[in-house]
Write a protein that holds these residues in place. Structure first.
Motif, PDB file in Angstrom:
ATOM      1  N   LEU A  69       1.042  -1.048   0.009  1.00 43.91           N
ATOM      2  CA  LEU A  69       0.076   0.138   0.020  1.00 43.91           C
ATOM      3  C   LEU A  69       0.773   1.250   0.016  1.00 43.91           C
ATOM      4  O   LEU A  69       1.722   1.232   0.677  1.00 43.91           O
ATOM      5  CB  LEU A  69      -0.926   0.059   1.249  1.00 43.91           C
ATOM      6  N   ILE A  70       0.615   2.223  -0.931  1.00 47.55           N
ATOM      7  CA  ILE A  70       1.498   3.334  -0.933  1.00 47.55           C
ATOM      8  C   ILE A  70       1.510   4.031   0.182  1.00 47.55           C
ATOM      9  O   ILE A  70       2.591   4.584   0.519  1.00 47.55           O
ATOM     10  CB  ILE A  70       0.921   4.108  -2.174  1.00 47.55           C
ATOM     11  N   ASP A  71       0.314   4.099   0.993  1.00 47.78           N
ATOM     12  CA  ASP A  71       0.383   5.173   2.106  1.00 47.78           C
ATOM     13  C   ASP A  71       1.060   4.345   3.266  1.00 47.78           C
ATOM     14  O   ASP A  71       1.035   5.145   4.406  1.00 47.78           O
ATOM     15  CB  ASP A  71      -1.274   5.223   2.690  1.00 47.78           C
TER      16      ASP A  71
ATOM     17  N   ILE B 120     -14.851   1.895  -4.387  1.00 43.43           N
ATOM     18  CA  ILE B 120     -15.094   0.667  -5.299  1.00 43.43           C
ATOM     19  C   ILE B 120     -13.629  -0.003  -5.736  1.00 43.43           C
ATOM     20  O   ILE B 120     -13.666  -1.288  -5.898  1.00 43.43           O
ATOM     21  CB  ILE B 120     -16.057   0.967  -6.405  1.00 43.43           C
ATOM     22  N   THR B 121     -12.812   0.963  -6.083  1.00 41.44           N
ATOM     23  CA  THR B 121     -11.683   0.528  -6.726  1.00 41.44           C
ATOM     24  C   THR B 121     -10.429   0.229  -5.885  1.00 41.44           C
ATOM     25  O   THR B 121      -9.355  -0.063  -6.339  1.00 41.44           O
ATOM     26  CB  THR B 121     -11.145   1.243  -7.757  1.00 41.44           C
ATOM     27  N   LEU B 122     -10.616   0.449  -4.590  1.00 39.78           N
ATOM     28  CA  LEU B 122      -9.605   0.019  -3.678  1.00 39.78           C
ATOM     29  C   LEU B 122      -8.780  -1.125  -3.709  1.00 39.78           C
ATOM     30  O   LEU B 122      -7.845  -1.337  -3.874  1.00 39.78           O
ATOM     31  CB  LEU B 122     -10.240  -0.031  -2.052  1.00 39.78           C
ATOM     32  N   PRO B 123      -9.659  -2.523  -3.974  1.00 43.84           N
ATOM     33  CA  PRO B 123      -8.963  -3.667  -4.209  1.00 43.84           C
ATOM     34  C   PRO B 123      -8.222  -3.897  -5.666  1.00 43.84           C
ATOM     35  O   PRO B 123      -7.800  -4.929  -5.770  1.00 43.84           O
ATOM     36  CB  PRO B 123      -9.671  -4.660  -3.638  1.00 43.84           C
ATOM     37  N   ILE B 124      -8.612  -3.176  -6.586  1.00 41.07           N
ATOM     38  CA  ILE B 124      -8.323  -3.160  -8.027  1.00 41.07           C
ATOM     39  C   ILE B 124      -7.451  -2.327  -8.622  1.00 41.07           C
ATOM     40  O   ILE B 124      -7.455  -2.161  -9.787  1.00 41.07           O
ATOM     41  CB  ILE B 124      -9.493  -3.453  -8.815  1.00 41.07           C
ATOM     42  N   THR B 125      -6.915  -1.335  -7.583  1.00 47.36           N
ATOM     43  CA  THR B 125      -5.781  -0.514  -8.242  1.00 47.36           C
ATOM     44  C   THR B 125      -4.839  -0.604  -7.450  1.00 47.36           C
ATOM     45  O   THR B 125      -4.576  -0.887  -6.326  1.00 47.36           O
ATOM     46  CB  THR B 125      -6.375   1.001  -8.195  1.00 47.36           C
ATOM     47  N   LYS B 126      -3.627   0.022  -8.112  1.00 47.35           N
ATOM     48  CA  LYS B 126      -2.419  -0.205  -7.111  1.00 47.35           C
ATOM     49  C   LYS B 126      -2.606   1.178  -6.010  1.00 47.35           C
ATOM     50  O   LYS B 126      -1.957   0.859  -5.068  1.00 47.35           O
ATOM     51  CB  LYS B 126      -1.134   0.236  -8.214  1.00 47.35           C
ATOM     52  N   HIS B 127      -3.161   2.331  -6.524  1.00 46.45           N
ATOM     53  CA  HIS B 127      -3.319   3.143  -5.608  1.00 46.45           C
ATOM     54  C   HIS B 127      -4.516   3.945  -6.294  1.00 46.45           C
ATOM     55  O   HIS B 127      -4.723   3.923  -7.534  1.00 46.45           O
ATOM     56  CB  HIS B 127      -2.062   4.042  -5.518  1.00 46.45           C
ATOM     57  N   ASN B 128      -5.101   4.884  -5.674  1.00 41.17           N
ATOM     58  CA  ASN B 128      -6.199   5.836  -6.270  1.00 41.17           C
ATOM     59  C   ASN B 128      -6.161   7.083  -5.393  1.00 41.17           C
ATOM     60  O   ASN B 128      -5.527   7.056  -4.332  1.00 41.17           O
ATOM     61  CB  ASN B 128      -7.454   5.219  -6.478  1.00 41.17           C
ATOM     62  N   PRO B 175       5.430  18.888 -11.962  1.00 45.45           N
ATOM     63  CA  PRO B 175       6.238  18.695 -10.970  1.00 45.45           C
ATOM     64  C   PRO B 175       7.487  17.735 -11.740  1.00 45.45           C
ATOM     65  O   PRO B 175       7.328  16.746 -12.359  1.00 45.45           O
ATOM     66  CB  PRO B 175       5.532  17.642  -9.959  1.00 45.45           C
ATOM     67  N   GLN B 176       8.861  18.089 -11.037  1.00 45.59           N
ATOM     68  CA  GLN B 176       9.702  17.566 -11.655  1.00 45.59           C
ATOM     69  C   GLN B 176       9.933  15.864 -10.873  1.00 45.59           C
ATOM     70  O   GLN B 176      10.578  15.044 -11.473  1.00 45.59           O
ATOM     71  CB  GLN B 176      11.082  18.371 -11.038  1.00 45.59           C
ATOM     72  N   GLY B 177       9.502  15.839  -9.663  1.00 48.48           N
ATOM     73  CA  GLY B 177       9.690  14.534  -9.079  1.00 48.48           C
ATOM     74  C   GLY B 177       8.491  14.272  -8.224  1.00 48.48           C
ATOM     75  O   GLY B 177       7.632  14.924  -7.821  1.00 48.48           O
ATOM     76  N   VAL B 178       8.580  13.057  -7.335  1.00 45.66           N
ATOM     77  CA  VAL B 178       7.591  12.644  -6.414  1.00 45.66           C
ATOM     78  C   VAL B 178       8.326  12.513  -4.980  1.00 45.66           C
ATOM     79  O   VAL B 178       9.607  12.113  -5.163  1.00 45.66           O
ATOM     80  CB  VAL B 178       6.864  11.527  -7.102  1.00 45.66           C
ATOM     81  N   SER B 179       7.438  12.456  -4.222  1.00 45.49           N
ATOM     82  CA  SER B 179       8.109  12.244  -2.823  1.00 45.49           C
ATOM     83  C   SER B 179       7.338  11.234  -2.239  1.00 45.49           C
ATOM     84  O   SER B 179       6.153  11.458  -1.549  1.00 45.49           O
ATOM     85  CB  SER B 179       8.372  13.536  -1.790  1.00 45.49           C
ATOM     86  N   LEU B 180       7.440   9.939  -2.300  1.00 48.81           N
ATOM     87  CA  LEU B 180       6.648   8.954  -1.898  1.00 48.81           C
ATOM     88  C   LEU B 180       7.299   8.036  -0.746  1.00 48.81           C
ATOM     89  O   LEU B 180       7.968   7.180  -1.309  1.00 48.81           O
ATOM     90  CB  LEU B 180       5.807   8.062  -2.788  1.00 48.81           C
ATOM     91  N   ARG B 181       7.223   8.310   0.343  1.00 53.12           N
ATOM     92  CA  ARG B 181       8.198   7.618   1.162  1.00 53.12           C
ATOM     93  C   ARG B 181       7.642   6.293   1.542  1.00 53.12           C
ATOM     94  O   ARG B 181       8.642   5.283   1.781  1.00 53.12           O
ATOM     95  CB  ARG B 181       7.884   8.280   2.799  1.00 53.12           C
ATOM     96  N   GLY B 182       6.425   5.831   1.119  1.00 54.92           N
ATOM     97  CA  GLY B 182       6.107   4.571   1.495  1.00 54.92           C
ATOM     98  C   GLY B 182       6.161   3.579   0.029  1.00 54.92           C
ATOM     99  O   GLY B 182       5.498   2.517   0.033  1.00 54.92           O
ATOM    100  N   TYR B 183       6.796   4.297  -0.729  1.00 56.17           N
ATOM    101  CA  TYR B 183       7.089   3.704  -2.307  1.00 56.17           C
ATOM    102  C   TYR B 183       8.400   3.550  -2.752  1.00 56.17           C
ATOM    103  O   TYR B 183       8.530   4.403  -3.630  1.00 56.17           O
ATOM    104  CB  TYR B 183       5.943   4.078  -3.299  1.00 56.17           C
ATOM    105  N   PRO B 184       9.283   2.949  -2.049  1.00 52.51           N
ATOM    106  CA  PRO B 184      10.574   2.971  -2.670  1.00 52.51           C
ATOM    107  C   PRO B 184      10.482   2.059  -3.971  1.00 52.51           C
ATOM    108  O   PRO B 184       9.866   1.081  -4.231  1.00 52.51           O
ATOM    109  CB  PRO B 184      11.685   2.433  -1.607  1.00 52.51           C
TER     110      PRO B 184
END
Lengths: 195, 559
Positions: A69-71, B120-128, B175-184
């Motif tokens: 999960l991304i979060d 609805i799409t929580l379990p069928i998307t990588k993220h939303n 935006p040039q980049g992303v800052s996603l701490r939970g997604y290395p």
């Protein structure tokens, strides 16, 4: 054989995070015993303590799926790590002039607190690990428990080690830190077979 | 510069280099459609049903190797996307899905055409995302494309309320980049994992590689071939791994699984080391888990750490991107040769070839795929639906180029073949062959209008046996021939094509089939070919549901 396992997860404090975690548990058929969420030392993050039933393989999967999960910023399985775990229970116990003294004796034995008094009932606050709370509940049942609420487990690793998420901007280092967090099960547990 | 949310979204798509996206308008996305005219460089393809928008984006993504984009309005528009999103999710296809929603103050109040599409799409998307301010659009879209196209790829949905499209926010560039701490990004494997894998591969006597979709997604065909050649390891693919290994290579032994090649299933079952590369040990590929080759040591390379150890105990887990991992593994792989092992598999192949082609003049599925392969010299991009025609297309067409094979593997979505081929055709000029079932074709044939609008040169080859063929096969073999709800009525497909202004042809004999393949050379418009197949042909070989790979059968008599 099912056993109780303790997982600590740090999540972004955003709307819908709890739904994402709950949705994942439901979809994968994982069984949550308790889940507590609250603030932690870092603003913007929440800390979840999740107690799950399951064998080594299932718990390993829980951690790995949670981390996707991304979060979810970090996931740690601290079942086999020395830790302190606590739970709080409020019990509304039937107590009259007739037996109040007996009830208070039990309160004392469990080093619990009376936080409300009424002519026919007391609210007792019990604090301790799950076993202690269970034992207290069992003892108070003889007087009649009118109502009960339990918080579920919160836990913290002993010593200087922390479960804080890595504050790392370098993606490779972050990946390494995360990989080290996953798979803390004892040797021989799934998913890695010994050769 | 201040821009409306709608313009910010379009600026983001332009910055991502989106050339085409598939959509259908509706009330809450009107502010967005109002700006589309200002962005002529981003082609909007108007589909005829939102499900098709999602499948088209998916087909485009698989062939182009880029992130597909689709768009729908709130409520029914958004829910119609669900099958397409799930299809992409199950097969890890990079996709950004845009939906409109009702205005912010109506959310949660059951307004007209409101659906909780992020729920609805929580379990069928990588993220939303549900965006509540125009200023959130640019960072969210940047993140969405990043998440969709990295790691284990997948669909990401961005839901935007109507008034957020209208609201203005500051635009100072993408935006040039992303800052996603939970997604290395976990592309690079750990050294010790690579070392362990190399050690097991080098010590193998009867190794086998099972290459999955990850090889195609990572475009690691060259590395795979080198790895196989150096270690002299026969290569099988999963259904979705098809085209990852050139099938004209001497180490290619086709695909394994429920309708995989007999020799592939036996090779997987007899190997002493199984090297899974970018695949997930799915039940359709591996047969009954408890009886899959219990003595084999398993090396598993995958980008997704949750896949490693999910279904099987793994002796050498390697978490990393396929291309990255193989290039780090290669220097440690010793030159080896396994002539006896190769001879063992070759012998099985000689005795049990996949060659279920009957004599005569009538059209059978295997014959037809092989004839198509000859006519197109094995060079066409093939899109399929789900069922018998899909398995024949997998078994009999010799795929050599990455991304040449497009099919719904994980979800098994009938009706995928029409819109996915339509979308894929936007990624290449060469005509795409859409191998259709007569059942699947009827599920999404409305997209013939979209095909006609753009005069796309898709060749829709309907493998028409008048049955839901795969279901019929199961009813014949496992339900005592008790046919129910499989004898499909159907329209006149030739007239249907013509009603859309598309060339329609009916073909009943082998001679006619060869003739139509010739006639179509150089034809640059769409065509629907109604191939009249023998009605009750079965797909062989087969691993009956719940059986092990070692129990693969080649005829009904073996049941």
């Amino acid at each position: 054989m099912a056993s109780r396992n303790t997982i600590v997860a740090h999540v972004e404090d955003r709307p819908g995070v709890l739904a994402r975690v709950a949705s994942l548990f439901r979809r994968r058929g994982f069984n949550i015993e308790s889940l507590t969420v609250g603030h932690c030392e870092e603003p913007g993050l929440s800390r979840m303590t999740i107690v799950v039933d399951g064998d080594d393989h299932q718990v390993d999967q829980v951690c790995r799926q949670l981390f996707k999960l991304i979060d979810v910023v970090s996931v740690q399985d601290i079942t086999y790590v020395p830790m302190v775990d606590r739970e709080l229970a409020l019990l509304k116990v039937s107590a009259t002039n007739f037996n109040r003294r007996e009830v208070l004796d039990v309160v004392e034995v469990f080093r619990a607190d009376v936080v409300d008094v009424h002519s026919e009932a007391l609210i007792v606050q019990v604090l301790g690990d799950e076993g202690k709370v269970n034992a207290a509940v069992e003892m108070f049942e003889q007087f009649g428990i009118l109502e009960m609420v339990r918080t579920g487990r919160v836990a913290m690793v002993r010593g200087t080690e922390t479960t804080k998420p890595p504050a790392i901007s370098d993606s490779q280092q972050a990946a390494a830190a995360i990989r080290a967090m996953l798979g803390r099960r004892p040797e021989g547990a799934l998913p890695f077979a010994s050769d | 510069m201040r821009l409306t949310g709608a313009r910010i979204l379009m600026e983001c798509l332009r910055a991502e280099g989106v050339e085409v996206f598939f959509g259908y308008p509706g009330g809450v996305v009107l502010p967005l459609y109002n700006t589309l005219g200002e962005y002529p460089d981003i082609k909007h393809v108007l589909v005829r049903h939102e499900q098709a928008a999602a499948h088209a984006a998916d087909g485009y993504a698989r062939v182009a190797g880029r992130t597909g984009v689709c768009l729908a309005t709130s409520g029914p528009g958004a829910t119609n996307l669900v099958t397409g999103i799930t299809t992409a999710y199950m097969d890890s296809v990079p996709m950004v899905v845009l939906t409109g929603n009702v205005a912010r103050d109506l959310i949660g109040r059951d307004g007209f055409q409101e659906a909780d599409i992020t729920g609805i799409t929580l379990p069928i998307t990588k993220h939303n995302y549900l965006l509540m301010r125009a200023s959130e659009i640019a960072p969210a879209v940047k993140e969405a494309f990043h998440i969709a196209s990295t790691g284990r790829k997948g669909p990401v949905l961005v839901d935007i309320p109507k008034d957020v499209f209208i609201e203005e926010a500051e635009w100072d560039g993408y935006p040039q980049g992303v800052s996603l701490r939970g997604y290395p990004i976990m592309d690079v494997p750990r050294e010790e994992e690579v070392d362990k894998a190399a050690e097991i591969v080098n010590s193998a006597k009867k190794p086998i590689i099972i290459a999955g979709h990850g090889v195609v997604q990572s475009e690691a065909q060259d590395e795979l071939v080198e790895f196989a050649e150096r270690s002299d390891t026969p290569v099988l693919t999963t259904l979705l791994g098809i085209s990852g290994m050139p099938e004209d290579h001497e180490l290619s032994y086709g695909f394994l699984g429920m309708h995989g090649h007999f020799y592939a299933n036996m090779a997987a079952d007899r190997a002493d080391v199984v090297i899974g590369i970018g695949m997930r040990f799915d039940d359709r590929a591996m047969g009954r888990f408890s009886d899959f080759n219990p003595t084999a040591r398993i090396v598993h390379i995958d980008i997704d750490p949750a896949e490693i150890g999910k279904n099987f105990k793994t002796h050498a887990p390697v978490n990393g991107d396929v291309k990255e991992t193989l290039s780090r593994l290669l220097p440690q792989i010793e030159r080896n040769s396994h002539p006896e092992w190769r001879a063992e598999i070759d012998q099985i192949m000689d005795q049990h070839p996949t060659d279920y082609i009957e004599e005569g003049t009538g059209l059978g599925g295997p014959w037809l795929v092989r004839a198509l392969a000859e006519a197109t010299e094995g060079q066409s991009t093939i899109v399929t639906g789900v069922g018998q025609h899909q398995m024949w297309a997998a078994q009999y067409y010799p795929y050599t180029k990455q991304r040449q094979w497009v099919t719904s593997g994980g979800l098994g979505t009938m009706g995928y073949e029409v819109p996915a081929a339509m979308g894929a055709q936007f990624a290449q000029d060469e005509p795409i062959w859409s191998i259709c079932g007569d059942g699947g074709f009827q599920m999404t044939s409305q997209e013939l209008q979209t095909v006609a609008d753009h005069n796309l040169p898709v060749r829709f080859a309907i493998f028409n046996n008048g049955f839901l063929g795969m279901v019929r096969q199961w009813q014949e073999l496992f339900y005592e021939h008790n046919y129910h709800s499989v004898d499909l009525g159907q329209p006149d497909f030739v007239k249907l094509a013509e009603a859309y202004g598309i060339r329609g042809v009916r073909v009943s004999t082998r001679a006619e089939a060869i003739q139509i393949f010739r006639d179509l050379e150089g034809y640059d418009g769409p065509v629907v070919i109604d191939f009249q197949l023998e009605r009750e042909e079965n797909v062989w070989p087969m691993v009956p549901a719940g059986a092990a790979l070692s129990e693969t059968i080649e005829s009904a008599e073996e049941l």
